[in-house]
Design a protein around this motif. Sequence first.
Motif, PDB file in Angstrom:
ATOM      1  N   LYS A  32       0.843  -1.189   0.000  1.00 49.68           N
ATOM      2  CA  LYS A  32       0.000   0.000   0.000  1.00 49.68           C
ATOM      3  C   LYS A  32       0.883   1.245   0.000  1.00 49.68           C
ATOM      4  O   LYS A  32       1.285   1.752   1.039  1.00 49.68           O
ATOM      5  N   ALA A  33       1.169   1.741  -1.202  1.00 47.75           N
ATOM      6  CA  ALA A  33       2.079   2.873  -1.360  1.00 47.75           C
ATOM      7  C   ALA A  33       1.556   4.119  -0.647  1.00 47.75           C
ATOM      8  O   ALA A  33       2.344   4.899  -0.113  1.00 47.75           O
ATOM      9  N   TYR A  34       0.243   4.308  -0.595  1.00 47.47           N
ATOM     10  CA  TYR A  34      -0.298   5.493   0.049  1.00 47.47           C
ATOM     11  C   TYR A  34       0.027   5.519   1.540  1.00 47.47           C
ATOM     12  O   TYR A  34       0.191   6.593   2.132  1.00 47.47           O
ATOM     13  N   LEU A  35       0.151   4.344   2.165  1.00 50.80           N
ATOM     14  CA  LEU A  35       0.535   4.298   3.579  1.00 50.80           C
ATOM     15  C   LEU A  35       1.959   4.788   3.750  1.00 50.80           C
ATOM     16  O   LEU A  35       2.254   5.560   4.661  1.00 50.80           O
ATOM     17  N   LEU A  36       2.838   4.337   2.879  1.00 52.10           N
ATOM     18  CA  LEU A  36       4.226   4.778   2.955  1.00 52.10           C
ATOM     19  C   LEU A  36       4.348   6.265   2.688  1.00 52.10           C
ATOM     20  O   LEU A  36       5.112   6.955   3.357  1.00 52.10           O
ATOM     21  N   LEU A  61       5.287  12.400   7.231  1.00 54.06           N
ATOM     22  CA  LEU A  61       5.417  12.648   8.673  1.00 54.06           C
ATOM     23  C   LEU A  61       6.864  12.530   9.148  1.00 54.06           C
ATOM     24  O   LEU A  61       7.157  12.797  10.312  1.00 54.06           O
ATOM     25  N   GLY A  62       7.768  12.090   8.263  1.00 53.51           N
ATOM     26  CA  GLY A  62       9.171  11.937   8.636  1.00 53.51           C
ATOM     27  C   GLY A  62       9.458  10.662   9.397  1.00 53.51           C
ATOM     28  O   GLY A  62      10.494  10.547  10.043  1.00 53.51           O
ATOM     29  N   LEU A  63       8.564   9.684   9.309  1.00 55.66           N
ATOM     30  CA  LEU A  63       8.732   8.433  10.038  1.00 55.66           C
ATOM     31  C   LEU A  63       9.401   7.352   9.193  1.00 55.66           C
ATOM     32  O   LEU A  63       9.911   6.370   9.724  1.00 55.66           O
ATOM     33  N   VAL A  64       9.377   7.542   7.885  1.00 55.83           N
ATOM     34  CA  VAL A  64       9.946   6.564   6.951  1.00 55.83           C
ATOM     35  C   VAL A  64      10.693   7.324   5.858  1.00 55.83           C
ATOM     36  O   VAL A  64      10.283   8.415   5.461  1.00 55.83           O
ATOM     37  N   VAL A  65      11.789   6.742   5.391  1.00 54.55           N
ATOM     38  CA  VAL A  65      12.516   7.250   4.224  1.00 54.55           C
ATOM     39  C   VAL A  65      12.656   6.105   3.228  1.00 54.55           C
ATOM     40  O   VAL A  65      12.547   4.938   3.598  1.00 54.55           O
TER      41      VAL A  65
END
Length: 73
Positions: A31-35, A41-45
């Motif tokens: 689910k790309a929209y989740l990423l 939000l700066g939680l994932v890169v």
Amino acid sequence: MSNDVDFDLSPDQWEALRALRNPVSNGRLSKAYLLEGLIELGLVVVNDGTPAMTPAGRKVLVRGSCRLLDVAA
């Protein structure tokens, strides 16, 4: 004084963040929209096409773990 920000993530976003704890599972996030939301939000890169949790993402996951347990109970 704490400068921590409390994130109000959806259950799907929590699952995606939890899945990123294990590098082997990173390819299974479909689910790309989740990423995209977690990246904003700066939680994932994303490094070389592979999503990875940031230090802030780890902190949010640890701080939110007790809240997740309440929801599961």
